[in-house]
Every structure is written in structure tokens, then in C-alpha cells.
Design a protein around this motif. Structure first.
Motif, PDB file in Angstrom:
ATOM      1  N   VAL A 109       0.841  -1.197   0.000  1.00 49.42           N
ATOM      2  CA  VAL A 109       0.000   0.000   0.000  1.00 49.42           C
ATOM      3  C   VAL A 109       0.878   1.250   0.000  1.00 49.42           C
ATOM      4  O   VAL A 109       0.674   2.181  -0.768  1.00 49.42           O
ATOM      5  N   SER A 110       1.861   1.269   0.875  1.00 49.14           N
ATOM      6  CA  SER A 110       2.722   2.443   0.984  1.00 49.14           C
ATOM      7  C   SER A 110       4.048   2.026   1.590  1.00 49.14           C
ATOM      8  O   SER A 110       4.135   1.007   2.276  1.00 49.14           O
ATOM      9  N   GLN A 111       5.072   2.816   1.293  1.00 47.59           N
ATOM     10  CA  GLN A 111       6.403   2.529   1.817  1.00 47.59           C
ATOM     11  C   GLN A 111       6.947   3.782   2.495  1.00 47.59           C
ATOM     12  O   GLN A 111       6.902   4.863   1.915  1.00 47.59           O
ATOM     13  N   THR A 112       7.473   3.618   3.698  1.00 46.43           N
ATOM     14  CA  THR A 112       8.039   4.738   4.443  1.00 46.43           C
ATOM     15  C   THR A 112       9.495   4.439   4.794  1.00 46.43           C
ATOM     16  O   THR A 112       9.774   3.693   5.741  1.00 46.43           O
ATOM     17  N   PRO A 113      10.472   4.976   4.018  1.00 50.36           N
ATOM     18  CA  PRO A 113      11.882   4.793   4.398  1.00 50.36           C
ATOM     19  C   PRO A 113      12.135   5.370   5.786  1.00 50.36           C
ATOM     20  O   PRO A 113      11.715   6.494   6.089  1.00 50.36           O
ATOM     21  N   VAL A 114      12.809   4.597   6.616  1.00 50.14           N
ATOM     22  CA  VAL A 114      12.980   4.981   8.018  1.00 50.14           C
ATOM     23  C   VAL A 114      14.406   5.404   8.332  1.00 50.14           C
ATOM     24  O   VAL A 114      14.649   6.254   9.203  1.00 50.14           O
ATOM     25  N   MET A 115      15.392   4.849   7.651  1.00 47.15           N
ATOM     26  CA  MET A 115      16.798   5.152   7.927  1.00 47.15           C
ATOM     27  C   MET A 115      17.612   4.656   6.739  1.00 47.15           C
ATOM     28  O   MET A 115      17.079   3.970   5.855  1.00 47.15           O
ATOM     29  N   VAL A 116      18.893   4.984   6.704  1.00 48.53           N
ATOM     30  CA  VAL A 116      19.718   4.661   5.536  1.00 48.53           C
ATOM     31  C   VAL A 116      21.069   4.131   5.997  1.00 48.53           C
ATOM     32  O   VAL A 116      21.645   4.624   6.980  1.00 48.53           O
ATOM     33  N   SER A 117      21.566   3.121   5.264  1.00 46.70           N
ATOM     34  CA  SER A 117      22.944   2.679   5.461  1.00 46.70           C
ATOM     35  C   SER A 117      23.474   2.159   4.131  1.00 46.70           C
ATOM     36  O   SER A 117      22.871   1.276   3.525  1.00 46.70           O
ATOM     37  N   PRO A 118      24.592   2.688   3.649  1.00 46.13           N
ATOM     38  CA  PRO A 118      25.141   2.234   2.366  1.00 46.13           C
ATOM     39  C   PRO A 118      26.009   0.994   2.525  1.00 46.13           C
ATOM     40  O   PRO A 118      26.560   0.733   3.599  1.00 46.13           O
ATOM     41  N   VAL A 119      26.134   0.235   1.458  1.00 43.31           N
ATOM     42  CA  VAL A 119      27.120  -0.836   1.426  1.00 43.31           C
ATOM     43  C   VAL A 119      28.515  -0.215   1.444  1.00 43.31           C
ATOM     44  O   VAL A 119      28.774   0.794   0.781  1.00 43.31           O
ATOM     45  N   ALA A 120      29.404  -0.785   2.226  1.00 36.91           N
ATOM     46  CA  ALA A 120      30.747  -0.226   2.381  1.00 36.91           C
ATOM     47  C   ALA A 120      31.743  -1.377   2.519  1.00 36.91           C
ATOM     48  O   ALA A 120      31.367  -2.554   2.581  1.00 36.91           O
ATOM     49  N   VAL A 121      33.002  -1.028   2.561  1.00 40.46           N
ATOM     50  CA  VAL A 121      34.071  -2.021   2.689  1.00 40.46           C
ATOM     51  C   VAL A 121      34.868  -1.703   3.949  1.00 40.46           C
ATOM     52  O   VAL A 121      35.442  -0.618   4.074  1.00 40.46           O
ATOM     53  N   GLY A 122      34.888  -2.651   4.875  1.00 44.98           N
ATOM     54  CA  GLY A 122      35.681  -2.481   6.091  1.00 44.98           C
ATOM     55  C   GLY A 122      37.035  -3.138   5.911  1.00 44.98           C
ATOM     56  O   GLY A 122      37.124  -4.357   5.788  1.00 44.98           O
ATOM     57  N   VAL A 123      38.092  -2.344   5.871  1.00 46.95           N
ATOM     58  CA  VAL A 123      39.437  -2.849   5.602  1.00 46.95           C
ATOM     59  C   VAL A 123      40.199  -2.969   6.909  1.00 46.95           C
ATOM     60  O   VAL A 123      40.230  -2.037   7.725  1.00 46.95           O
ATOM     61  N   ARG A 124      40.825  -4.113   7.105  1.00 49.88           N
ATOM     62  CA  ARG A 124      41.534  -4.406   8.349  1.00 49.88           C
ATOM     63  C   ARG A 124      42.675  -3.411   8.585  1.00 49.88           C
ATOM     64  O   ARG A 124      43.296  -2.911   7.635  1.00 49.88           O
ATOM     65  N   ALA A 125      42.928  -3.133   9.856  1.00 53.24           N
ATOM     66  CA  ALA A 125      43.988  -2.196  10.240  1.00 53.24           C
ATOM     67  C   ALA A 125      45.310  -2.595   9.588  1.00 53.24           C
ATOM     68  O   ALA A 125      45.683  -3.761   9.571  1.00 53.24           O
TER      69      ALA A 125
END
Length: 535
Positions: A109-125
């Protein structure tokens, strides 16, 4: 098809990579509508929403009952009508895939975006300097792909057919490598294929859930050599809070663009008027300043309400959103290419209990469940044994009864899949249960295959039993055997709990080998299918 077997494991594993927020336990979800209760089919990533939803309940009087699933499985449930009347709303990390299907789109019926998070790459220290990437702020997907192709960067990501973070990553790299500026087409995917193949050469760990992936990253013997993880920015930042200094991650959002999850809370057309009123009260609250502040601070996702600042540690500069496939056919084609062409092939060994207690309906269920993996019920061609996959069947009872290895060819796989199905159909039940001895034979099969082929594959063992080990090697002997394995042969075992199986034995095997226990007592089909995301 909704995979209820996902639920318990996902709750426990994702809890391990979250930080402060306590996970929301799954269900039970009411079978009938209740005023003031919103029954929601949700992505497993949303189990960290517990504290926010508790506050929402106090503010609005709406109780949210969550049942977790993978986003793509959830989309299938909505499109097929299985969610009708069972849930009032869906809350996936993204509904892009669902909306590509006219039947699924018509259910919303309807969509309500609530928050956002992008795909990312976590690179080891320490990896950033080795790769010459400075502080990581100007890295592109092409640089990441080149590092993977050269063997300088290995990484783990979730299976795109099981988890939306993996699917979003697949779409992002296909869009970035093709240079597409509008909706992805088959031609864009074909253009990107050479670079996609190079990029996925660096994927050394796969998983059906973000939580298990994060745990495996930290476990000796599986993730210790990984240089990076690919996942949502919020998952990586939450994981980073728990890591020792040597394993800390620098989270990179490639400068050529990202694909983001926007977590739309969507009302289903089948929802009644009381549920619609609850939905309205809940979405209004979640978009309010108080809830948005809590969301970003507790989950490290980005707020969508103007004027609410992202939590400390979240960069405020934006990245371009990369285009999504323009049709369901393109999206499914991309998924099929990943499974059958782009990713490293798999070596999977199935250790199957065919002792006397399996006679009758239990053996029939086993044959049906494995038969589905040969393609008898896989309209998208993403869940069957994959092209190039090596499949070994080891039925056992008091001892190993047989050992048969099949390799599914790159082209015309139907004959080999039929041969696997024929072997499965020929299984018979009799004898005792030499569980540990049969597992030792599975490891020896892997060693022989590795020595013979010198290839590079995702390798795992699945063991299914309805009893407990009462013959052959003991638990202690098996433990010594596993601990003596060389590093390259320390592959995970994924046990399936079935019938009257000894859960303690199977959990011990999973813990010892870095695997994961799956519950097949409710649906043996579902357990075998869910494990595909880890192979």
C-alpha cells in the motif's frame, strides 16, 4: 518461501556484531490480527531495533511483532501471497527487488523509508598503507577489484541470493564497473563481467547472514587472513566497536558510488483497518526527531528526517547512489551469473545419516530435500547445486556406505544434476550411527580432492543425522583429529538437527569446526536450502 529456520540463528549471530542495542527476539507472531499489534515480516538486520521499538510502544501503544527473514526470501513470500493475512507489514533493508515484480509491488500500500545505510568495505587495520590507499577516503570500486584480482586483498561478503547486503554489493560493483548511469541492463552486466570476475576472485568467505560473517572474520582458521569485509556501513561500524586493535576496520565508502538500504516500512494490502491505524502511528513516531536520534545513535544508521544529525563517527559527505537493475529479469540474471559464473566454485561434502532410524518418512524427507537442490523446484536457478560445484555424497550408518563425487559442468548441467538426484533416490536405511568416523572420512575426501585438483574453492561439510553417534570414533578422538588438521583443511561443518538427533553433539561439532548448527526438525528442506548461503 519464508525460511523459519533462519530465525533463531540469525538472532544469535547478529547479536554478536551489534554493540549497545539488544536484539529483538523473533516471534511468536500472532496468527490473527490484534488491535494495537503490528505483525511485521522483517530483515534479520533489524533485530537491533528492540530498544527503539520499546520506546515506540510506550509512545504510540503499538506492539511490533517481528518475524525475521532474508530480504529476497521475504520478497518471494510477498509476491507469492504467502504473507497475505499472516503479516500486516514488511520491513526489509530494501524493497527494490520486491518492487521489480509487479505481483509483489501490487501487494504494497505504501512505503516509508525509516533510515539509511550504504554498502561499504571495512578494511583491516594496516591494510590501507599496504595497498597505498591513504586514509581510504578516495578509494574506488575499481581499486578494490584490482587489489582483489592481484591477490593483495581478500574479503568476506554475504551470499547475494540470501542476504540483501550481498545483493546490494553485487549490484553496486556491476553498476560501477559498467559505468551505467541509468537502470542496469543485461548489456551493462555483460560489460562489467570481466571486472566482476576479478573482483569476486578476492572473496574468500561467504555466509548466509551478516552476523555469522562477522563472527567468522574474527575466528582463527577462517577469517584470520581476510583483509576486509563488505557489508552495510552500520554493521561494519557496530562490529568495529567490538574488535581488538589489530582487527580494527577502516570503513570505506567507494567514491564512485554506493547502493544503500533505506529500510522502508511497508503496509501490505491485506492488512485490516486496525493494523493500518497502528502502521500510521508507528511510522509517524519513527520519523520523529526523538526516534531518529535514537536510531542513528543506537544502530549507526543514518537518519532520514531533516535536521537530525547522524551519530558521531558517521561521515556527513554523501556518495552517489548507483543504479539498480531495471527489471526482475536483469536482477535474477545478475544473481544467476554470480552463483554459476562469477564467484569461486564450491566443494561441498554431504555426510548423510542412513542408519536404521532413518527408515520410512525420515529418509523420504531427506531424499526430497536433496532432490530440491538438484533443481526440481528452483525457478530462478539460484538455489540448486551451482555450475562448477563439486558435490560429494557420503551416506553412512555403522560405517561409511559409499562415496560418490559429482562435478556440475559449466554448460548443460542437467545430466549431472539428474545423476546426483539418482544417487540420492537410491539411498537406503539400516545399521548404527558412526557420526564422528564418517566426518573424519569427509575431511579425508577433501584432502584427497585438494591434492588431486590444486584448485581454490569455497569448501564445507554438511552433516545430517537423526540420532547420536554410537559407533566408531568418539567425540574426543574427533576433536583431536580436527585440531591436527593443517590450516587449509580446517573447513567448517554445518550440522543439521533432525528427528531425535543429539543437539549437544551437533552443536559441539559446529563450535569445534567454526560451522553453524541448523534446525531441520521443522523443515528439512529449509535447513538444506539455508545452508546454501554458506557454501
Amino acid at each position: 518461501m519464508v525460511k523459519r529456520a533462519l530465525l533463531a540463528g540469525l538472532v544469535l549471530t547478529l547479536a554478536a556484531c551489534s554493540s549497545d542495542p539488544k536484539p529483538t527476539p523473533p516471534g511468536p507472531v500472532s496468527s490473527t490480527p490484534i488491535p494495537g499489534v503490528l505483525r511485521v515480516l522483517a530483515s534479520s538486520e533489524l533485530q537491533d531495533m528492540g530498544p527503539v521499538l520499546e520506546q515506540a510502544k510506550k509512545a504510540t501503544g503499538v506492539t511490533v511483532q517481528l518475524s525475521y527473514t532474508g530480504s529476497l526470501d521475504g520478497a518471494d513470500a510477498v509476491s507469492s501471497g504467502q504473507a497475505d493475512g499472516k503479516y500486516d507489514a514488511v520491513w526489509f533493508s530494501s524493497d527494490h527487488y520486491l518492487r521489480l515484480d509487479p505481483a509483489g509491488k501490487a501487494k504494497l500500500v505504501s512505503q516509508t523509508p525509516v533510515m539509511v545505510s550504504p554498502v561499504a568495505v571495512g578494511v583491516r587495520a594496516g591494510m590501507l598503507s599496504e595497498l597505498g590507499w591513504g586514509d581510504g577516503s578516495q578509494v574506488t570500486w575499481s581499486q578494490i577489484g584490482a587489489a582483489a584480482a592481484s591477490g593483495r586483498l581478500s574479503y568476506g561478503m554475504t551470499d547475494p541470493s540470501r542476504s540483501n547486503s550481498g545483493f546490494a554489493t553485487l549490484v553496486a560493483v556491476a553498476a560501477a564497473f559498467s559505468g551505467a548511469s541509468a537502470a542496469l541492463t543485461d548489456a551493462d552486466v555483460a560489460k562489467a563481467t570481466p571486472q566482476l570476475r576479478q573482483f569476486f576472485a578476492g572473496q574468500k568467505l561467504t555466509a548466509g547472514s551478516s552476523g555469522w560473517l562477522a563472527q567468522a572474520y574474527q575466528k582463527p582458521g577462517q577469517g584470520e587472513k581476510l583483509g576486509a569485509l563488505v557489508n552495510y556501513e552500520s554493521v561494519l561500524l557496530s562490529l568495529d566497536r567490538t574488535l581488538p586493535a589489530a582487527d580494527k576496520l577502516t570503513v570505506i565508502r567507494p567514491v564512485d558510488g554506493v547502493v544503500s538500504a533505506d529500510y522502508p516500512l511497508s503496509l501490505l494490502t491485506s492488512a485490516g483497518q486496525p493494523a493500518r491505524e497502528s502502521f500510521q502511528r508507528l511510522t509517524t513516531y519513527l520519523l520523529g526527531t526523538e526516534a531518529q536520534r535514537a536510531l542513528t545513535e543506537q544502530t549507526l544508521r543514518r537518519p532520514v528526517t531533516p535536521g537530525v544529525a547522524p551519530a558521531d563517527g558517521l561521515p556527513t559527505d554523501r556518495r552517489r547512489e548507483l543504479p539498480f537493475p531495471g527489471s526482475r529479469a536483469v536482477a535474477d540474471g545478475l544473481l544467476s551469473s554470480y552463483q554459476n559464473e562469477l564467484r569461486r566454485p564450491s566443494r561441498t561434502v554431504y555426510v548423510l545419516d542412513t542408519s536404521g532410524s532413518m527408515a520410512g518418512s525420515r529418509l523420504a524427507q531427506l531424499k526430497a530435500a536433496l532432490g530440491r537442490l538438484t533443481g526440481s523446484d528452483d525457478t530462478r536457478g539460484q538455489r540448486r547445486f551451482r555450475d562448477r560445484e563439486e558435490v560429494t555424497l557420503i551416506p553412512f550408518a555403522s560405517e561409511v556406505k559409499a562415496e560418490k563425487t559429482h562435478t556440475v559442468p559449466q554448460t548443460a548441467p542437467q545430466a549431472e544434476l539428474a545423476a546426483i538426484d539418482a544417487d540420492v533416490k537410491a539411498l537406503s536405511a539400516d545399521g548404527g550411527t558412526a557420526l564422528y568416523s564418517s566426518l573424519e572420512e569427509a575431511y579425508q575426501v577433501i584432502a584427497r580432492r585438494q591434492a588431486a585438483t590444486h584448485d581454490d574453492r569455497f569448501t564445507s561439510i554438511v552433516v545430517m543425522t537423526d540420532g547420536e553417534s554410537n559407533e566408531g570414533a568418539t567425540d574426543g578422538q574427533f576433536r583431536s583429529f580436527v585440531q591436527a588438521l593443517p590450516a587449509g583443511q580446517q573447513v567448517p561443518v554445518f550440522p543439521i538437527l533432525f528427528g531425535d538427533a543429539a543437539k549437544g553433539q551437533l552443536q559441539g561439532i559446529a563450535d569445534l569446526t567454526g560451522g553453524k548448527l541448523f534446525d531441520g526438525t521443522g523443515s528439512l528442506d529449509g535447513a538444506f536450502e539455508e545452508i546454501r548461503g554458506y557454501q
